[in-house]
Enzyme design. Structure first.
Site, PDB file in Angstrom:
ATOM      1  N   MET A 182       5.001   0.905   7.176  1.00  0.00           N
ATOM      2  CA  MET A 182       3.565   1.848   6.905  1.00  0.00           C
ATOM      3  C   MET A 182       2.786   2.683   7.750  1.00  0.00           C
ATOM      4  SD  MET A 182       4.395   0.227   3.620  1.00  0.00           S
ATOM      5  CE  MET A 182       2.196   0.072   3.316  1.00  0.00           C
ATOM      6  N   ARG A 183       3.245   3.523   8.547  1.00  0.00           N
ATOM      7  CA  ARG A 183       2.753   4.410   9.666  1.00  0.00           C
ATOM      8  C   ARG A 183       3.634   6.368   8.763  1.00  0.00           C
ATOM      9  NH1 ARG A 183      -1.277   2.145  12.305  1.00  0.00           N
ATOM     10  NH2 ARG A 183      -0.280  -0.033  12.416  1.00  0.00           N
ATOM     11  N   HIS A 198      11.050   5.487  -1.339  1.00  0.00           N
ATOM     12  CA  HIS A 198       9.368   4.974  -2.072  1.00  0.00           C
ATOM     13  C   HIS A 198       9.882   4.419  -3.158  1.00  0.00           C
ATOM     14  CE1 HIS A 198       5.499   5.808  -3.112  1.00  0.00           C
ATOM     15  NE2 HIS A 198       5.698   5.944  -4.197  1.00  0.00           N
ATOM     16  N   ASP A 258       5.339  11.098   1.706  1.00  0.00           N
ATOM     17  CA  ASP A 258       6.445  10.969   0.425  1.00  0.00           C
ATOM     18  C   ASP A 258       6.779  12.526  -0.982  1.00  0.00           C
ATOM     19  OD1 ASP A 258       6.026   8.243   0.774  1.00  0.00           O
ATOM     20  OD2 ASP A 258       4.324   8.511  -0.678  1.00  0.00           O
TER      21      ASP A 258
HETATM   22  C1  GRF Z   1      10.009  -1.040  -0.313  1.00  0.00           C
HETATM   23  O1  GRF Z   1       9.203  -1.098  -1.129  1.00  0.00           O
HETATM   24  C2  GRF Z   1       9.814   0.465   0.200  1.00  0.00           C
HETATM   25  O2  GRF Z   1      10.356   0.931  -1.143  1.00  0.00           O
HETATM   26  C3  GRF Z   1       8.930   0.568   0.459  1.00  0.00           C
HETATM   27  O3  GRF Z   1       8.564  -0.545   1.017  1.00  0.00           O
HETATM   28  C4  GRF Z   1       8.720  -1.642   0.668  1.00  0.00           C
HETATM   29  C5  GRF Z   1      10.370  -2.288   1.675  1.00  0.00           C
HETATM   30  O4  GRF Z   1      10.639  -3.486   1.343  1.00  0.00           O
HETATM   31  N1  GRF Z   1       8.646   1.776   1.389  1.00  0.00           N
HETATM   32  P1  GRF Z   1      11.464  -4.026   2.594  1.00  0.00           P
HETATM   33  O5  GRF Z   1      10.272  -4.234   3.580  1.00  0.00           O
HETATM   34  O6  GRF Z   1      12.053  -3.171   2.709  1.00  0.00           O
HETATM   35  O7  GRF Z   1      11.468  -5.529   1.957  1.00  0.00           O
END
Ligand code: GRF
Length: 216
Positions: free
Chosen positions: A93-94, A112, A148
């Protein structure tokens, strides 16, 4: 330790895609092995799972107000040390800086939860419902400096149902994520997939459009 492509997975939370990748590497679906899991959060549940699988883990926190380029350099140093040759972002998330994207260009994948280029950014399931989209899904793409926006490799696609909620959509999209991400990494590990001058090549041909996997 098995053979094949050494790769790193970057997570921030649950880590279910990391699990799917590690499992595919264990089962032979990917000719490779996860040599490092990096999390930017100490409380990422995926870290526990990686440790259980005896995968080396690193916690690299970016810190409040920290310099994004310095964070990217810290990630790169850890990845280089692990000798990973591919980096798979899996719910990381960075936002990564341009230097990091350039260092790993052609060797950096992300998943994504939308049919890119639709719905870049966060809260994709909610936005799909608000927009009244008939289709939704997920995309594995090579990462460029723009968020993205890198070239897409494969998309998992499903029909949005009249009674879908954010939760039901999220669950069905995740099932597709766990299919398409190991497939893309498997192609890369087999030398079938590359990103050359911004274009995706699969099996020696440029892809005009991403491969589509429809939900069954
Ligand atoms: C997923 O939905 C992915 O598409 C998004 O973040 C989420 C991560 O889920 N980038 P996880 O940590 O792999 O369960």
């Amino acid at each position: 330790m098995g053979s094949g492509l050494p790769f790193a997975v970057l997570i921030s939370g649950r880590g279910s895609n990391m699990r799917a990748l590690a499992q595919a590497a264990e089962d032979g679906g990917i000719n490779g092995r996860v040599v490092l899991v990096i999390s930017d959060r100490a409380d990422a549940a995926g870290l526990i799972d990686a440790e259980r699988r005896r995968i080396p883990t690193r916690l690299i926190e970016s810190g409040r107000g920290a310099d994004r380029a310095a964070f990217g350099r810290a990630l790169t140093a850890a990845i280089e040390e692990s000798r990973a040759e591919l980096v798979a972002l899996a719910g990381f998330m960075r936002i990564l800086d341009a230097g990091f994207a350039a260092r790993w260009a052609g060797r950096l994948l992300n998943i994504h939860p939308s049919l890119l280029p639709a719905h870049r950014g966060l809260h994709t399931h909610r936005r799909v419902l608000e927009a009244g989209d008939r289709q939704h899904g997920c995309t594995v793409h090579f990462v460029t400096a723009e968020l993205d926006a890198g070239p897409a490799v494969i998309q998992g696609r499903l029909a949005v149902l009249a009674d879908d909620t954010e939760e039901t959509l999220s669950a069905r999209v995740q099932r597709l994520e766990h299919i398409i991400y190991p497939r893309a990494v498997g192609w890369f590990a087999a030398g079938r997939l590359a990103c050359i001058e911004g274009a995706v090549w699969l099996d020696g041909k440029p892809l005009a459009a991403p491969v589509i996997e429809d939900a069954v």
